[in-house]
Design an enzyme around this catalytic site. Structure first.
Site, PDB file in Angstrom:
ATOM      1  N   ASP A  12       0.869  -1.186   0.000  1.00 16.13           N
ATOM      2  CA  ASP A  12       0.000   0.000   0.000  1.00 16.13           C
ATOM      3  C   ASP A  12       0.903   1.233   0.000  1.00 16.13           C
ATOM      4  O   ASP A  12       2.079   1.158   0.358  1.00 16.13           O
ATOM      5  CB  ASP A  12      -0.924   0.022   1.223  1.00 16.13           C
ATOM      6  CG  ASP A  12      -1.868   1.231   1.209  1.00 16.13           C
ATOM      7  OD1 ASP A  12      -2.492   1.492   0.164  1.00 16.13           O
ATOM      8  OD2 ASP A  12      -1.969   1.930   2.236  1.00 16.13           O
ATOM      9  N   SER A  13       0.311   2.361  -0.361  1.00 15.76           N
ATOM     10  CA  SER A  13       1.059   3.616  -0.312  1.00 15.76           C
ATOM     11  C   SER A  13       1.481   3.944   1.126  1.00 15.76           C
ATOM     12  O   SER A  13       2.441   4.673   1.337  1.00 15.76           O
ATOM     13  CB  SER A  13       0.193   4.756  -0.855  1.00 15.76           C
ATOM     14  OG  SER A  13      -0.963   4.881  -0.045  1.00 15.76           O
ATOM     15  N   TYR A  44      -0.740   8.634  -2.399  1.00 17.26           N
ATOM     16  CA  TYR A  44      -0.732   8.399  -3.842  1.00 17.26           C
ATOM     17  C   TYR A  44      -1.963   9.015  -4.516  1.00 17.26           C
ATOM     18  O   TYR A  44      -1.956   9.262  -5.709  1.00 17.26           O
ATOM     19  CB  TYR A  44      -0.774   6.896  -4.121  1.00 17.26           C
ATOM     20  CG  TYR A  44       0.541   6.150  -4.039  1.00 17.26           C
ATOM     21  CD1 TYR A  44       1.658   6.678  -3.406  1.00 17.26           C
ATOM     22  CD2 TYR A  44       0.652   4.883  -4.613  1.00 17.26           C
ATOM     23  CE1 TYR A  44       2.844   5.965  -3.340  1.00 17.26           C
ATOM     24  CE2 TYR A  44       1.834   4.159  -4.555  1.00 17.26           C
ATOM     25  CZ  TYR A  44       2.933   4.701  -3.912  1.00 17.26           C
ATOM     26  OH  TYR A  44       4.097   3.986  -3.855  1.00 17.26           O
ATOM     27  N   GLY A  45      -3.034   9.187  -3.718  1.00 15.59           N
ATOM     28  CA  GLY A  45      -4.343   9.506  -4.291  1.00 15.59           C
ATOM     29  C   GLY A  45      -4.412  10.796  -5.081  1.00 15.59           C
ATOM     30  O   GLY A  45      -5.287  10.979  -5.917  1.00 15.59           O
ATOM     31  N   CYS A  75      -4.228  -1.412  -2.275  1.00  9.85           N
ATOM     32  CA  CYS A  75      -4.362   0.037  -2.460  1.00  9.85           C
ATOM     33  C   CYS A  75      -5.200   0.241  -3.710  1.00  9.85           C
ATOM     34  O   CYS A  75      -4.836  -0.232  -4.797  1.00  9.85           O
ATOM     35  CB  CYS A  75      -2.974   0.648  -2.635  1.00  9.85           C
ATOM     36  SG  CYS A  75      -2.984   2.403  -3.034  1.00  9.85           S
ATOM     37  N   THR A  77      -5.828   3.047  -5.263  1.00 14.59           N
ATOM     38  CA  THR A  77      -5.214   3.996  -6.196  1.00 14.59           C
ATOM     39  C   THR A  77      -4.193   3.283  -7.077  1.00 14.59           C
ATOM     40  O   THR A  77      -4.166   3.466  -8.299  1.00 14.59           O
ATOM     41  CB  THR A  77      -4.554   5.145  -5.405  1.00 14.59           C
ATOM     42  OG1 THR A  77      -5.490   5.628  -4.433  1.00 14.59           O
ATOM     43  CG2 THR A  77      -4.149   6.272  -6.318  1.00 14.59           C
ATOM     44  N   GLU A 160      -3.576   9.408   7.930  1.00 18.45           N
ATOM     45  CA  GLU A 160      -2.102   9.317   7.984  1.00 18.45           C
ATOM     46  C   GLU A 160      -1.540  10.212   9.102  1.00 18.45           C
ATOM     47  O   GLU A 160      -0.496   9.932   9.648  1.00 18.45           O
ATOM     48  CB  GLU A 160      -1.485   9.729   6.638  1.00 18.45           C
ATOM     49  CG  GLU A 160      -1.682   8.714   5.522  1.00 18.45           C
ATOM     50  CD  GLU A 160      -0.654   7.581   5.517  1.00 18.45           C
ATOM     51  OE1 GLU A 160       0.527   7.819   5.804  1.00 18.45           O
ATOM     52  OE2 GLU A 160      -1.047   6.430   5.225  1.00 18.45           O
ATOM     53  N   CYS A 194     -11.093   2.853  -0.534  1.00 17.23           N
ATOM     54  CA  CYS A 194      -9.724   3.236  -0.193  1.00 17.23           C
ATOM     55  C   CYS A 194      -9.422   2.494   1.103  1.00 17.23           C
ATOM     56  O   CYS A 194     -10.230   2.524   2.039  1.00 17.23           O
ATOM     57  CB  CYS A 194      -9.607   4.740   0.000  1.00 17.23           C
ATOM     58  SG  CYS A 194      -8.011   5.224   0.716  1.00 17.23           S
ATOM     59  N   HIS A 196      -7.570   3.041   3.473  1.00 16.96           N
ATOM     60  CA  HIS A 196      -7.416   3.849   4.686  1.00 16.96           C
ATOM     61  C   HIS A 196      -8.758   4.096   5.384  1.00 16.96           C
ATOM     62  O   HIS A 196      -8.795   4.382   6.576  1.00 16.96           O
ATOM     63  CB  HIS A 196      -6.837   5.230   4.350  1.00 16.96           C
ATOM     64  CG  HIS A 196      -5.361   5.238   4.131  1.00 16.96           C
ATOM     65  ND1 HIS A 196      -4.764   4.581   3.094  1.00 16.96           N
ATOM     66  CD2 HIS A 196      -4.370   5.841   4.827  1.00 16.96           C
ATOM     67  CE1 HIS A 196      -3.453   4.791   3.158  1.00 16.96           C
ATOM     68  NE2 HIS A 196      -3.191   5.554   4.196  1.00 16.96           N
TER      69      HIS A 196
HETATM   70  N1  DGL Z   1      -4.916   3.394   0.600  1.00 14.52           N
HETATM   71  C1  DGL Z   1      -4.913   3.884  -0.730  1.00 14.52           C
HETATM   72  C2  DGL Z   1      -6.124   3.408  -1.496  1.00 14.52           C
HETATM   73  O1  DGL Z   1      -6.687   2.363  -1.170  1.00 14.52           O
HETATM   74  C3  DGL Z   1      -4.748   5.351  -0.982  1.00 14.52           C
HETATM   75  C4  DGL Z   1      -4.016   6.192  -0.032  1.00 14.52           C
HETATM   76  C5  DGL Z   1      -3.254   7.291  -0.708  1.00 14.52           C
HETATM   77  O2  DGL Z   1      -3.826   8.264  -1.191  1.00 14.52           O
HETATM   78  O3  DGL Z   1      -2.036   7.119  -0.742  1.00 14.52           O
HETATM   79  O4  DGL Z   1      -6.513   4.030  -2.442  1.00 14.52           O
END
Ligand code: DGL
Length: 275
Positions: A12-13, A44-45, A75, A77, A160, A194, A196
């Site tokens: 994951d990011s 990453y989003g 993840c 994204t 985060e 997502c 998170h």
């Molecule tokens: N956890 C990531 C997802 O499922 C995204 C988090 C990020 O923006 O880095 O999309």
């Protein structure tokens, strides 16, 4: 030549993939796992297709070098922006026997089973929403379902930065829920698209109508992986079964361990990975 079995890689990011790994381990505890969080470059989003693709490929290659034959992109994204290119363009050159799986497809395969109204909502990062991956994939399995999406760019930073329980978080939770629900009164099922977002689930529930079904991806991904390994004994044989768990972060390990323990709901002791 027979290759030595190796751990299953989960990427994951940042921390979000730990909500997925936690559920995978409940279902498939016997395997070895390596988790890699690219915290040094998260989120990453909000990043471009090229950036997410390059970052994801680099991390996947690190996991391959650590002995993984199977890597799960936990993840959305990365699954939306990098998975297909890695599967189609990169894997044949790296090692055609290795596998990289994403998290969007297993979700879209089952989401229509939950919706009576055939109106489904998606919360995701801007990258996931703009990629249109959810509407495109859901259309393949459930052509009668209408998909409404809402990007939630403030939710990952809240998580985060450990602000997800603060009063300030409520403002942005209400804001994005309102922006999704005004798109259709008939939405009865929402995907937390997502990894998170499960940390925000209590607050999200608080502001959603009580009859809306909220789907988190941990259990979806674990059931899908179990099914995949049953259908692919040739990959299953390459997954080692010592029950070990290793954690790597591209950022500071002390911070990672503190935060990761919250997502993983168990103490975590990570190592630094220099990219
Ligand atoms: N956890 C990531 C997802 O499922 C995204 C988090 C990020 O923006 O880095 O999309």
């Amino acid at each position: 030549m027979q290759k030595k079995p190796g751990p299953i890689g989960v990427f994951d990011s940042g921390y979000g993939g730990l909500t997925v790994l936690k559920e995978i381990i409940k279902t498939l505890p016997e395997y070895d796992y390596i988790y890699l969080g690219d915290n040094g470059r998260a989120p990453y989003g909000i990043r471009s297709y090229e950036t997410v693709y390059h970052y994801t490929l680099e991390c996947v290659q690190h996991l391959f070098r650590m002995g993984c034959h199977l890597v799960i992109l936990a993840c959305n994204t990365a699954s939306a922006k990098a998975l297909r290119t890695i599967q189609q363009n990169d894997l044949p050159g790296i090692d055609p026997e290795k596998r990289v799986l994403g998290i969007i497809r297993p979700t879209t395969e089952i989401v229509g089973d939950y919706s009576r109204s055939r109106n489904v909502g998606i919360f995701g990062t801007a990258g996931t929403v703009n990629s249109q991956s959810y509407p495109i994939e859901i259309e393949k399995f459930f052509p009668d379902v209408t998909v409404y999406q809402q990007a939630c760019p403030m939710w990952v930073p809240l998580v985060e930065n450990d602000e997800y329980e603060s009063e300030g978080a409520d403002f942005f939770i209400k804001k994005y829920i309102r922006q999704l629900m005004v798109q259709s009164e008939s939405i009865d099922t929402i995907v937390l698209g997502c990894t998170h977002y499960p940390l925000l689930v209590d607050k999200i529930r608080k502001y959603l109508p009580g009859d809306v079904t909220l789907l988190s991806q941990g259990t979806i991904a674990s059931a899908s992986l179990e099914n995949y390994l049953e259908r692919h004994p040739e990959i299953r044989e390459k997954c080692s079964t010592g029950g070990t768990r290793e954690f790597y972060t591209t950022d500071d390990t002390g911070t990672f361990d503190r935060q990761a323990g919250i997502f993983f709901e168990q103490p975590v002791s990570s190592r630094h990975l220099a990219l």
